[in-house]
Design a protein around this motif. Structure first.
Motif, PDB file in Angstrom:
ATOM      1  N   ASP A   1      49.965 -21.913 -42.093  1.00  0.00           N
ATOM      2  CA  ASP A   1      50.426 -21.585 -43.247  1.00  0.00           C
ATOM      3  C   ASP A   1      49.560 -21.570 -44.439  1.00  0.00           C
ATOM      4  N   LEU A   2      48.578 -22.469 -44.606  1.00  0.00           N
ATOM      5  CA  LEU A   2      47.502 -22.424 -45.612  1.00  0.00           C
ATOM      6  C   LEU A   2      46.256 -23.205 -44.975  1.00  0.00           C
ATOM      7  N   ALA A   3      45.165 -22.722 -45.765  1.00  0.00           N
ATOM      8  CA  ALA A   3      43.801 -23.479 -45.221  1.00  0.00           C
ATOM      9  C   ALA A   3      43.330 -23.805 -46.908  1.00  0.00           C
ATOM     10  N   VAL A   4      42.596 -24.765 -46.851  1.00  0.00           N
ATOM     11  CA  VAL A   4      41.874 -25.464 -47.799  1.00  0.00           C
ATOM     12  C   VAL A   4      40.192 -25.537 -47.123  1.00  0.00           C
ATOM     13  N   ARG A   5      39.418 -24.800 -47.797  1.00  0.00           N
ATOM     14  CA  ARG A   5      38.024 -24.729 -47.349  1.00  0.00           C
ATOM     15  C   ARG A   5      37.061 -24.561 -48.344  1.00  0.00           C
ATOM     16  N   PHE A   6      35.644 -25.212 -48.297  1.00  0.00           N
ATOM     17  CA  PHE A   6      34.701 -25.127 -48.910  1.00  0.00           C
ATOM     18  C   PHE A   6      34.101 -23.688 -48.221  1.00  0.00           C
ATOM     19  N   GLY A   7      33.095 -22.958 -49.217  1.00  0.00           N
ATOM     20  CA  GLY A   7      32.359 -21.972 -48.901  1.00  0.00           C
ATOM     21  C   GLY A   7      32.615 -20.762 -49.380  1.00  0.00           C
ATOM     22  N   HIS A   8      31.710 -19.799 -49.239  1.00  0.00           N
ATOM     23  CA  HIS A   8      31.969 -18.345 -49.964  1.00  0.00           C
ATOM     24  C   HIS A   8      32.639 -17.684 -48.655  1.00  0.00           C
ATOM     25  N   LEU A   9      33.794 -16.909 -49.030  1.00  0.00           N
ATOM     26  CA  LEU A   9      34.545 -16.345 -48.077  1.00  0.00           C
ATOM     27  C   LEU A   9      34.108 -14.803 -47.635  1.00  0.00           C
ATOM     28  N   PRO A  10      34.086 -14.328 -46.424  1.00  0.00           N
ATOM     29  CA  PRO A  10      33.890 -13.017 -46.198  1.00  0.00           C
ATOM     30  C   PRO A  10      35.087 -12.155 -46.552  1.00  0.00           C
TER      31      PRO A  10
ATOM     32  N   LEU B   1      22.866 -43.243 -54.185  1.00  0.00           N
ATOM     33  CA  LEU B   1      22.083 -42.226 -54.146  1.00  0.00           C
ATOM     34  C   LEU B   1      21.721 -41.778 -55.300  1.00  0.00           C
ATOM     35  N   VAL B   2      20.354 -41.059 -55.614  1.00  0.00           N
ATOM     36  CA  VAL B   2      19.677 -40.935 -56.831  1.00  0.00           C
ATOM     37  C   VAL B   2      19.555 -39.368 -56.740  1.00  0.00           C
ATOM     38  N   GLU B   3      20.068 -38.585 -58.012  1.00  0.00           N
ATOM     39  CA  GLU B   3      19.842 -37.132 -57.969  1.00  0.00           C
ATOM     40  C   GLU B   3      18.570 -36.842 -58.195  1.00  0.00           C
ATOM     41  N   LEU B   4      17.709 -36.139 -57.747  1.00  0.00           N
ATOM     42  CA  LEU B   4      16.317 -35.895 -57.848  1.00  0.00           C
ATOM     43  C   LEU B   4      15.963 -34.753 -58.825  1.00  0.00           C
ATOM     44  N   PHE B   5      16.855 -33.974 -59.200  1.00  0.00           N
ATOM     45  CA  PHE B   5      16.363 -32.714 -59.931  1.00  0.00           C
ATOM     46  C   PHE B   5      17.493 -32.203 -60.686  1.00  0.00           C
ATOM     47  N   PRO B   6      18.010 -33.108 -61.801  1.00  0.00           N
ATOM     48  CA  PRO B   6      18.968 -32.658 -62.667  1.00  0.00           C
ATOM     49  C   PRO B   6      18.913 -31.602 -63.462  1.00  0.00           C
ATOM     50  N   ASP B   7      17.512 -31.265 -63.696  1.00  0.00           N
ATOM     51  CA  ASP B   7      16.947 -30.095 -64.526  1.00  0.00           C
ATOM     52  C   ASP B   7      17.263 -28.846 -63.646  1.00  0.00           C
ATOM     53  N   TRP B   8      17.856 -28.924 -62.517  1.00  0.00           N
ATOM     54  CA  TRP B   8      18.049 -27.708 -61.675  1.00  0.00           C
ATOM     55  C   TRP B   8      19.751 -27.743 -61.253  1.00  0.00           C
ATOM     56  N   PRO B   9      20.614 -27.598 -62.476  1.00  0.00           N
ATOM     57  CA  PRO B   9      21.878 -27.988 -62.203  1.00  0.00           C
ATOM     58  C   PRO B   9      22.806 -27.062 -61.930  1.00  0.00           C
ATOM     59  N   ASP B  10      22.566 -25.741 -61.500  1.00  0.00           N
ATOM     60  CA  ASP B  10      23.452 -24.458 -61.603  1.00  0.00           C
ATOM     61  C   ASP B  10      23.819 -23.764 -60.272  1.00  0.00           C
ATOM     62  N   GLU B  11      23.227 -24.608 -59.156  1.00  0.00           N
ATOM     63  CA  GLU B  11      23.863 -24.070 -57.974  1.00  0.00           C
ATOM     64  C   GLU B  11      25.303 -24.599 -57.585  1.00  0.00           C
ATOM     65  N   ARG B  12      26.244 -23.781 -57.112  1.00  0.00           N
ATOM     66  CA  ARG B  12      27.523 -24.122 -57.158  1.00  0.00           C
ATOM     67  C   ARG B  12      28.065 -23.610 -55.752  1.00  0.00           C
ATOM     68  N   PHE B  13      29.119 -24.397 -55.201  1.00  0.00           N
ATOM     69  CA  PHE B  13      29.554 -24.167 -53.919  1.00  0.00           C
ATOM     70  C   PHE B  13      31.269 -24.207 -54.233  1.00  0.00           C
ATOM     71  N   PRO B  14      32.128 -23.149 -53.626  1.00  0.00           N
ATOM     72  CA  PRO B  14      33.273 -23.344 -54.184  1.00  0.00           C
ATOM     73  C   PRO B  14      34.388 -23.855 -53.065  1.00  0.00           C
ATOM     74  N   LEU B  15      35.631 -24.066 -53.615  1.00  0.00           N
ATOM     75  CA  LEU B  15      36.541 -24.750 -52.725  1.00  0.00           C
ATOM     76  C   LEU B  15      37.731 -23.811 -52.804  1.00  0.00           C
ATOM     77  N   HIS B  16      38.360 -23.126 -51.698  1.00  0.00           N
ATOM     78  CA  HIS B  16      39.349 -22.303 -51.903  1.00  0.00           C
ATOM     79  C   HIS B  16      40.818 -22.786 -51.243  1.00  0.00           C
ATOM     80  N   ALA B  17      41.698 -22.352 -51.655  1.00  0.00           N
ATOM     81  CA  ALA B  17      42.928 -22.412 -50.810  1.00  0.00           C
ATOM     82  C   ALA B  17      43.359 -20.810 -50.525  1.00  0.00           C
ATOM     83  N   ILE B  18      43.596 -20.621 -49.079  1.00  0.00           N
ATOM     84  CA  ILE B  18      43.791 -19.607 -48.465  1.00  0.00           C
ATOM     85  C   ILE B  18      45.166 -19.416 -47.635  1.00  0.00           C
ATOM     86  N   THR B  19      46.023 -18.314 -48.101  1.00  0.00           N
ATOM     87  CA  THR B  19      47.205 -18.068 -47.395  1.00  0.00           C
ATOM     88  C   THR B  19      46.794 -16.714 -46.615  1.00  0.00           C
ATOM     89  N   PRO B  20      48.050 -16.447 -45.664  1.00  0.00           N
ATOM     90  CA  PRO B  20      47.817 -15.133 -44.941  1.00  0.00           C
ATOM     91  C   PRO B  20      48.493 -14.042 -45.602  1.00  0.00           C
TER      92      PRO B  20
END
Length: 306
Positions: free
Chosen positions: A145-154, A262-281
């Motif tokens: 009925d529903l999916a919740v997933r990380f990532g870029h969708l085709p 954990l230690v974040e190594l490169f806070p001066d490179w902050p702009d890469e993003r990864f999406p979370l989607h809710a998907i219905t048919p």
């Protein structure tokens, strides 16, 4: 039934109305039909069945023997159809029945799992069937009925709603940095031969490339590739144990960063993003159970992981 169409169902409705009301005219009033329309509907039904259902006189309409038997058989069937229609309507407005949801394993374990009891307590008439997978697959064929997933969708006919964009962080445990030193730049990861934990993209079968984004700058750094995993939990535990450097999502790991594990190594490179989607048919209005679960997921995302 082979050849079934809506005219047969309409004829059954007219037939039972006449049997209950006792006349064509009274049935017509109930159904908002003319008497001639009622007569034609009965004639079509009798022709379809090959039997006469009513004895007609100028004053009285009565069921034939075949009509009485048919009436006894049809009544429970029509009642069942009405019950089914009411149940379907209730499913649009009440949270009940079985809900089958496909989840990203990391989201399920780190954010949703600890709070599922809250959702089920709110909806005691609902049965929740959760399946974690590393790939979306065929939602319709698999009955989700529903999916919740990380990532870029085709591109597809599925309907996706973006719930968040989480930052991608490059991290290491203090024990690793004490042993190997902290790379000053992303390029130093390769130049200094740092151990890296690669994460396999389930869609391509290859490890995700290590990218660094800063405004319009895009930088890709090669890794040594000695360790590749396909489970976010394994990625985190290996990194926490001090094996090497990893790229992780801010969502689900913020508590580890705040605690200094954990230690974040490169806070001066902050702009890469990864999406979370809710998907219905489907684009049609979702049942109440789907809408309720989606509201719950949005609340989990907005308040952050436990």
């Amino acid at each position: 039934m082979p050849g079934f169409d809506e005219r047969l169902l309409a004829g059954l409705g007219v037939f039972t109305a006449i049997a209950d009301a006792g006349s064509f005219a009274a049935a017509g009033e109930q159904l908002d039909m003319s008497q001639s329309g009622v007569s034609r509907a009965v004639a079509r039904l009798e022709q379809r069945l090959g039997v006469r259902l009513f004895d007609r006189t100028t004053r009285v309409v009565s069921l034939t023997e075949e009509g009485r038997r048919f009436h006894a058989q049809v009544l429970p069937l029509l009642a069942g159809l009405e019950d089914a229609a009411h149940a379907a309507q209730a499913g649009r407005t009440s949270v009940r029945g079985r809900l089958r949801v496909q989840l990203d394993p990391f989201f399920s374990r780190m954010a949703l799992g600890p709070r599922l009891g809250e959702f089920l307590a709110l909806h005691p008439q609902l049965t929740l069937d959760l399946v974690t997978r590393d790939q979306l697959g065929d939602m319709v064929a698999d009955g989700f009925d529903l999916a919740v997933r990380f990532g870029h969708l085709p591109a597809s006919t599925l309907v996706a709603r973006k719930l968040l964009d989480t930052r991608i962080l490059t991290v290491a445990a203090p024990a690793y940095l004490a042993r190997r030193g902290r790379p000053a730049t992303p390029q130093a990861i390769a130049q200094e031969g740092h151990a890296c934990i690669d994460f396999r993209d389930s869609a391509s079968g290859r490890p995700f490339p290590w990218e660094f984004h800063r405004r319009r700058q895009r930088l890709q750094v090669p890794t040594d590739g000695r360790l590749v995993v396909n489970d976010a939990g394994t990625l985190l535990s290996t990194c926490l144990a001090g094996y090497g450097i990893a790229q992780v999502m801010d969502f689900g790991t913020r508590a580890l960063l705040d605690a200094g594990q954990l230690v974040e190594l490169f806070p001066d490179w902050p702009d890469e993003r990864f999406p979370l989607h809710a998907i219905t048919p489907s684009r049609h209005q979702a049942p109440a159970k789907v809408q309720a679960f989606l509201r719950f997921v949005v609340g989990v995302v907005q308040t952050g992981e436990p």
